[in-house]
Design an enzyme around this catalytic site. Structure first.
Site, mmCIF file in Angstrom:
data_model
loop_
_atom_site.group_PDB
_atom_site.id
_atom_site.type_symbol
_atom_site.label_atom_id
_atom_site.label_comp_id
_atom_site.label_asym_id
_atom_site.label_seq_id
_atom_site.Cartn_x
_atom_site.Cartn_y
_atom_site.Cartn_z
ATOM 1 N NE ARG A 18 -7.242 -3.496 1.121
ATOM 2 C CZ ARG A 18 -7.714 -2.605 0.558
ATOM 3 N NH1 ARG A 18 -9.112 -3.162 -0.235
ATOM 4 N NH2 ARG A 18 -7.620 -1.497 -0.253
ATOM 5 N NE ARG A 35 -6.027 5.276 7.843
ATOM 6 C CZ ARG A 35 -6.149 5.180 7.026
ATOM 7 N NH1 ARG A 35 -6.498 6.549 6.577
ATOM 8 N NH2 ARG A 35 -6.176 4.530 5.890
ATOM 9 C CB ILE A 39 7.654 -0.641 -0.115
ATOM 10 C CG1 ILE A 39 6.324 -1.514 0.884
ATOM 11 C CG2 ILE A 39 9.119 -1.899 -0.229
ATOM 12 C CD1 ILE A 39 5.179 -2.177 1.201
ATOM 13 C CB ALA A 40 4.667 3.622 2.272
ATOM 14 N NE ARG A 41 2.704 7.042 -3.821
ATOM 15 C CZ ARG A 41 1.602 5.819 -4.359
ATOM 16 N NH1 ARG A 41 3.058 4.794 -3.988
ATOM 17 N NH2 ARG A 41 1.507 5.470 -5.233
ATOM 18 C CG HIS A 51 7.109 3.676 -7.660
ATOM 19 N ND1 HIS A 51 6.910 5.030 -6.918
ATOM 20 C CD2 HIS A 51 6.780 2.574 -7.005
ATOM 21 C CE1 HIS A 51 5.423 4.979 -6.251
ATOM 22 N NE2 HIS A 51 5.231 3.411 -6.397
ATOM 23 N N GLY A 88 7.317 -2.114 -6.685
ATOM 24 C CA GLY A 88 6.905 -2.653 -5.911
ATOM 25 C C GLY A 88 6.082 -3.693 -6.395
ATOM 26 C CD GLU A 146 9.027 7.551 -6.175
ATOM 27 O OE1 GLU A 146 9.231 7.515 -5.306
ATOM 28 O OE2 GLU A 146 7.680 7.121 -7.393
HETATM 29 C C1 GLV Z 1 1.779 2.022 -6.490
HETATM 30 O O1 GLV Z 1 3.023 2.603 -6.291
HETATM 31 C C2 GLV Z 1 0.657 2.034 -6.596
HETATM 32 O O2 GLV Z 1 -0.306 3.009 -5.730
HETATM 33 O O3 GLV Z 1 0.146 0.847 -7.161
#
Ligand code: GLV
Length: 324
Positions: free
Chosen positions: A156, A177, A237-239, A286, A288, A268
């Site tokens: 999303r 995926r 911006i993921a992990r 972090h 986002g 982190e």
């Molecule tokens: C932030 O990183 C989240 O997963 O909401």
């Protein structure tokens, strides 16, 4: 008797008050990050936990906390929780999807624009008093308008990022995926499904938005960075852990790609300090989903999940229905 819960970190006081109406609440105003041992000690008599992505909710924790019925994470990501162990222990796990999609997509664009157009690097130059004259080749960046955007992880948030690219007349290529439906692809600026490596080869700007799991540890390492254009930018911006940070630092230092924009890091907040020696990287801590409205919506979403889970209802964002 009210069910007992732990709120592991500081959150909005009115959300704590909301939870206090239905639960006996142990909250953490000091915002200290509890160790696994401290979490176990605090939760041995708790029915539920309102958790944060910095908490490690391990199999050992689930086994020790025999009263526990629900772990409700205030984040869309939940790689801090051993969901399989929770399911085995009959513990419900929830996250906070959707409420942060648009805010996080906005931030991906902020990071992309800052990275491509060298915003923070040039601001540091100005703040350091080094700006003496306007030059024809000072801080030349990469065009965003009319370029090709690559998105890896087209859930999303990825789709919301792609949709924004319509205003920049961009071509969008993506890897996921599974391929999106034709309707979803049309919504996402007519995004074209490709292999990961095709996205890396074709895109001018690549944004990583896929969830972390051990299967995607170092999904982007030296070999994958080598596929990218030398003028490309990479945004994560993921992990942390999806990118091999040491490999990225080496690539940035030798100018193998133009630049990176990173909101997440391996290990982190104790990130690799070598990033600080790279001028061609934009670094953020972090943030986002960090707007008042998104964070409030996330906190209330986690609270809704916890209230439902501990009153015998199916929580709106249940991740492991097989736990019941
Ligand atoms: C932030 O990183 C989240 O997963 O909401």
């Amino acid at each position: 008797m009210k069910p007992k819960i732990l709120i592991t970190r500081a959150i909005f006081p009115d959300v704590i008050q909301r939870l206090e109406k239905v639960f006996e609440v142990d909250s953490n105003i000091s915002d200290k990050i509890y160790s696994e041992a401290e979490l176990i000690e605090k939760c041995h008599d708790k029915d539920g936990i309102f958790s944060n992505p910095a908490d490690r909710i391990s199999a050992k924790f689930m086994q020790a906390c025999t009263q526990l019925k629900a772990v409700c994470n205030m984040a869309v990501g939940y790689n801090n929780i051993d969901v399989a162990a929770a399911t085995n222990a009959g513990i419900k796990v929830t996250n906070t999807p959707d409420v942060l999609n648009q805010t996080t997509a906005d931030f991906a664009w902020a990071l992309l624009m800052a990275t491509a157009r060298r915003v923070t690097e040039s601001e540091h130059f100005l703040r350091a008093g080094k700006w003496e004259k306007l030059t024809y080749d000072g801080f030349l960046g990469a065009d965003v308008y009319g370029s090709t955007l690559g998105i890896i992880g087209m859930g999303r948030i990825g789709q919301a990022i792609a949709r924004r690219s319509m205003g920049f007349d961009m071509k969008v290529v993506y890897h996921n995926r599974s391929q999106l439906t034709p309707e979803q692809e049309a919504y996402a600026n007519h995004a074209q499904y490709k292999s990961r490596d095709q996205v890396l080869q074709e895109a001018d700007h690549i944004i990583l938005v896929l969830p972390y799991s051990p299967a995607v540890h170092h999904y982007i390492g030296a070999a994958e960075i080598a596929l990218m254009k030398p003028t490309a930018t990479l945004i994560n911006i993921a992990r942390g852990g999806i990118v091999d940070d040491a490999a990225l630092i080496a690539a940035l230092q030798r100018g193998q790609i133009a630049a990176a924009g990173l909101d997440v890091f391996e290990n982190e907040p104790a990130f690799n300090q070598e990033f600080l020696n790279c001028t061609n990287v934009v670094l953020t801590p972090h943030i986002g989903s960090a707007t008042e409205s998104a964070r409030r919506a996330m906190a209330n979403c986690a609270a809704d999940n916890l209230i439902a889970a501990l009153s015998g209802k199916t929580p709106p964002n249940l991740l492991n229905p097989e736990s019941a």
